[in-house]
Design an enzyme around this catalytic site. Structure first.
Site, PDB file in Angstrom:
ATOM      1  N   ARG A 121      37.559  53.275  37.358  1.00  0.00           N
ATOM      2  CA  ARG A 121      36.877  54.536  37.074  1.00  0.00           C
ATOM      3  C   ARG A 121      35.908  54.863  38.210  1.00  0.00           C
ATOM      4  O   ARG A 121      35.404  53.959  38.894  1.00  0.00           O
ATOM      5  CB  ARG A 121      36.109  54.444  35.756  1.00  0.00           C
ATOM      6  CG  ARG A 121      36.998  54.132  34.545  1.00  0.00           C
ATOM      7  CD  ARG A 121      36.177  53.858  33.294  1.00  0.00           C
ATOM      8  NE  ARG A 121      37.015  53.528  32.158  1.00  0.00           N
ATOM      9  CZ  ARG A 121      37.418  52.288  31.852  1.00  0.00           C
ATOM     10  NH1 ARG A 121      37.036  51.263  32.613  1.00  0.00           N
ATOM     11  NH2 ARG A 121      38.182  52.072  30.802  1.00  0.00           N
ATOM     12  N   ARG A 192      42.962  57.610  39.191  1.00  0.00           N
ATOM     13  CA  ARG A 192      43.145  56.504  38.237  1.00  0.00           C
ATOM     14  C   ARG A 192      44.478  56.653  37.498  1.00  0.00           C
ATOM     15  O   ARG A 192      45.213  55.672  37.298  1.00  0.00           O
ATOM     16  CB  ARG A 192      41.967  56.502  37.268  1.00  0.00           C
ATOM     17  CG  ARG A 192      42.008  55.448  36.164  1.00  0.00           C
ATOM     18  CD  ARG A 192      40.677  55.480  35.422  1.00  0.00           C
ATOM     19  NE  ARG A 192      40.709  54.775  34.158  1.00  0.00           N
ATOM     20  CZ  ARG A 192      40.569  53.463  34.030  1.00  0.00           C
ATOM     21  NH1 ARG A 192      40.419  52.707  35.103  1.00  0.00           N
ATOM     22  NH2 ARG A 192      40.590  52.894  32.848  1.00  0.00           N
ATOM     23  N   TYR A 225      42.385  35.920  28.303  1.00  0.00           N
ATOM     24  CA  TYR A 225      41.752  36.275  29.565  1.00  0.00           C
ATOM     25  C   TYR A 225      42.376  35.558  30.763  1.00  0.00           C
ATOM     26  O   TYR A 225      42.773  36.187  31.744  1.00  0.00           O
ATOM     27  CB  TYR A 225      40.253  35.978  29.501  1.00  0.00           C
ATOM     28  CG  TYR A 225      39.569  35.992  30.844  1.00  0.00           C
ATOM     29  CD1 TYR A 225      39.252  37.190  31.461  1.00  0.00           C
ATOM     30  CD2 TYR A 225      39.274  34.804  31.514  1.00  0.00           C
ATOM     31  CE1 TYR A 225      38.651  37.216  32.710  1.00  0.00           C
ATOM     32  CE2 TYR A 225      38.679  34.815  32.759  1.00  0.00           C
ATOM     33  CZ  TYR A 225      38.375  36.018  33.347  1.00  0.00           C
ATOM     34  OH  TYR A 225      37.791  36.036  34.577  1.00  0.00           O
TER      35      TYR A 225
END
Length: 248
Positions: A121, A192, A225
Site C-alpha cells: 500500500r 497494487r 506464518y
C-alpha cells in the site's frame, strides 16, 4: 464547558457529541499510535472540527472518535456508505508510461518503483522510505526483503519484497497526490492491483500474493506464518524475474 465546533453551514449537527480541544489532542495522539498517516489524521481532525459526515472518510473519522476518545460504540447513523468495488486494473503500457513520466522527479520514481516491486500500500511504502533502516533490509538472492512489521487496525504487513536498493526519503502522501495530478500518473492504489493481477498470471497462489501484500488474516498468520514466508520467498522470484525483464 466542552468546546463546540460549528460546521461550514453555520449549524452544528445535533446528533454529534460536543468535544473539547483536549479531546482533539487525545484523538490525534491515539490515531498516531495506530500508525495512521499524517495526511489521513489531518483529514480526520478536520472532519471532527467541522462536524462533517458527508463522506466515508468523515464517517470513519467519527467512528474512530467514538471508539478512541469517547469509549463508546458509534451510533447507527455513522455507517459508511457501500460503494461498488473498483475493478480497474491498469495495463502494462500504462505502468510503463507512468514510470517514464515519474523519472522526471527521482524521488517520485523511487516511490513508484517500490510500489511496483512490492505491491504494498502507498502508506506502507512511504512509511518504509521515510523511516528506512538498512539493518532491516536483507538480500535474498536477486532481491531484498525489508522487515517492516507494521500494523494498522486489521491490516498487517511483515515485509516489503523489493528488487532495487532502498534509499531513505522524506516524502508525504500529499506530495505523491500532486505528482499524480501533475504528471498524469497511475494512482498508487492501482499499482497494487496491477501487481496482484500480474502475480496471479505468473501462477503465484492467491494466499502467497495476500501474504506478500499484507492481506493475510491474523488467524491464518498465527498458524502458517513460517510456511507462508518460505513460499513467498520462492514465489517472489517469478515476479522479480518478470519485472526485471520488462523494465530493462
Amino acid at each position: 464547558m466542552n468546546e463546540v465546533r460549528i460546521s461550514e453551514s453555520g449549524k452544528t449537527n445535533s446528533k454529534l457529541p460536543e468535544f473539547s480541544a483536549s479531546d482533539l489532542m487525545k484523538f490525534e495522539i491515539l490515531l498516531r499510535q495506530k500508525n495512521i498517516s499524517g495526511d489521513t489524521i489531518k483529514q480526520y481532525i478536520n472532519c471532527i472540527k467541522k462536524k462533517k459526515t458527508n463522506s466515508n472518510n468523515c464517517i470513519k473519522a467519527w467512528r474512530n472518535f467514538y471508539k478512541l476518545v469517547l469509549n463508546q460504540e458509534p451510533p447507527d447513523f455513522l455507517k459508511t456508505k457501500k460503494t461498488k468495488p473498483d475493478l480497474k486494473v491498469p495495463t502494462l503500457d500504462e505502468i510503463v508510461r507512468t514510470l517514464a513520466a515519474a523519472k522526471q522527479y527521482p524521488i517520485i520514481y523511487n516511490v513508484y518503483r517500490l510500489l511496483l516491486e512490492s505491491g504494498a500500500r502507498e502508506i506502507e511504502v512511504l512509511g518504509a522510505l521515510n523511516n528506512y533502516d538498512p539493518a532491516n533490509d536483507k538480500k535474498e538472492g536477486d532481491f531484498y526483503i525489508y522487515v517492516l512489521n507494521w500494523q494498522r487496525g486489521q491490516k498487517k504487513i511483515f515485509y516489503l519484497f523489493h528488487i532495487s536498493p532502498i534509499q531513505k526519503l522524506n516524502l508525504s502522501k500529499s506530495q505523491i497526490d500532486k505528482a499524480v495530478k501533475k504528471l498524469k500518473l497511475v494512482p498508487p492504489k492501482y499499482i497494487r492491483k496491477f501487481v496482484a493481477t500480474r502475480m496471479a498470471e505468473l501462477g503465484i497462489p492467491s494466499e502467497i500474493i495476500d501474504f506478500i501484500q499484507g492481506r493475510t488474516p491474523s488467524s491464518i498468520l498465527s498458524k502458517h506464518y513460517l510456511n507462508l514466508f518460505a513460499l513467498s520467498k520462492e514465489n517472489y522470484k517469478k515476479y522479480a524475474e518478470w519485472l526485471k525483464n520488462v523494465l530493462q
